[in-house]
Design a protein around this motif. Sequence first.
Motif, PDB file in Angstrom:
ATOM      1  N   SER A 108     -11.221   3.100  -0.185  1.00  0.00           N
ATOM      2  CA  SER A 108      -9.794   3.256  -0.457  1.00  0.00           C
ATOM      3  C   SER A 108      -8.930   2.866   0.745  1.00  0.00           C
ATOM      4  CB  SER A 108      -9.484   4.696  -0.893  1.00  0.00           C
ATOM      5  OG  SER A 108      -9.883   5.595   0.110  1.00  0.00           O
ATOM      6  N   ARG A 109      -9.546   2.232   1.742  1.00  0.00           N
ATOM      7  CA  ARG A 109      -8.765   1.702   2.870  1.00  0.00           C
ATOM      8  C   ARG A 109      -7.860   0.580   2.381  1.00  0.00           C
ATOM      9  NH1 ARG A 109     -11.610  -0.299   7.805  1.00  0.00           N
ATOM     10  NH2 ARG A 109     -11.793  -1.969   6.314  1.00  0.00           N
ATOM     11  N   GLU A 110      -6.700   0.486   2.984  1.00  0.00           N
ATOM     12  CA  GLU A 110      -5.721  -0.521   2.561  1.00  0.00           C
ATOM     13  C   GLU A 110      -6.310  -1.928   2.504  1.00  0.00           C
ATOM     14  OE1 GLU A 110      -1.359  -2.320   3.890  1.00  0.00           O
ATOM     15  OE2 GLU A 110      -2.208  -0.625   5.011  1.00  0.00           O
ATOM     16  N   TYR A 156       0.840  -1.194   0.000  1.00  0.00           N
ATOM     17  CA  TYR A 156       0.000   0.000   0.000  1.00  0.00           C
ATOM     18  C   TYR A 156       0.875   1.245   0.000  1.00  0.00           C
ATOM     19  CZ  TYR A 156      -3.610   3.273   1.582  1.00  0.00           C
ATOM     20  OH  TYR A 156      -4.487   4.319   1.701  1.00  0.00           O
ATOM     21  N   CYS A 157       0.577   2.185  -0.874  1.00  0.00           N
ATOM     22  CA  CYS A 157       1.287   3.458  -0.932  1.00  0.00           C
ATOM     23  C   CYS A 157       0.269   4.558  -0.616  1.00  0.00           C
ATOM     24  CB  CYS A 157       1.904   3.660  -2.307  1.00  0.00           C
ATOM     25  SG  CYS A 157       2.815   5.202  -2.458  1.00  0.00           S
ATOM     26  N   ALA A 158       0.232   4.974   0.652  1.00  0.00           N
ATOM     27  CA  ALA A 158      -0.772   5.942   1.104  1.00  0.00           C
ATOM     28  C   ALA A 158      -0.715   7.279   0.361  1.00  0.00           C
ATOM     29  CB  ALA A 158      -0.642   6.155   2.602  1.00  0.00           C
ATOM     30  N   PRO A 159       0.476   7.863   0.129  1.00  0.00           N
ATOM     31  CA  PRO A 159       0.491   9.158  -0.551  1.00  0.00           C
ATOM     32  C   PRO A 159      -0.124   9.122  -1.959  1.00  0.00           C
ATOM     33  CG  PRO A 159       2.631   8.711   0.433  1.00  0.00           C
ATOM     34  CD  PRO A 159       1.811   7.458   0.551  1.00  0.00           C
ATOM     35  N   LEU A 219      -2.406   6.738  -2.889  1.00  0.00           N
ATOM     36  CA  LEU A 219      -3.642   5.945  -2.847  1.00  0.00           C
ATOM     37  C   LEU A 219      -3.600   4.857  -3.916  1.00  0.00           C
ATOM     38  CD1 LEU A 219      -6.525   8.464  -2.125  1.00  0.00           C
ATOM     39  CD2 LEU A 219      -5.747   6.583  -0.699  1.00  0.00           C
TER      40      LEU A 219
END
Length: 91
Positions: A48-50, A12-15, A17
């Motif tokens: 869009s939660r991991e 997962y790449c949060a920045p 999404l």
Amino acid sequence: MNISFPSCAPEYCAPDLALQFPALVDDRLVECSITAEALEDHFGARSSREEDLVDAFIAHRAEIVLAAQRLLNEVGGKPVILHSGYFRFCN
């Protein structure tokens, strides 16, 4: 061009999404990613939660890596990002 996909879990790449996953292109690692929007729009991610993104990726891994393989072939094995629009036009 020889393209394969290791069976490791996506990251997962949060920045961004997005979920990132590697491809092996002629024995070199190439980064691929798929956006949360694409996973929600085309592969049933509930949010869009991991956890939701990873669940959708795992359930549709074969379709996603096939799309990544096609795109990698189109761009000569460079890193690719699978956006929602790609799936609208490639199917």
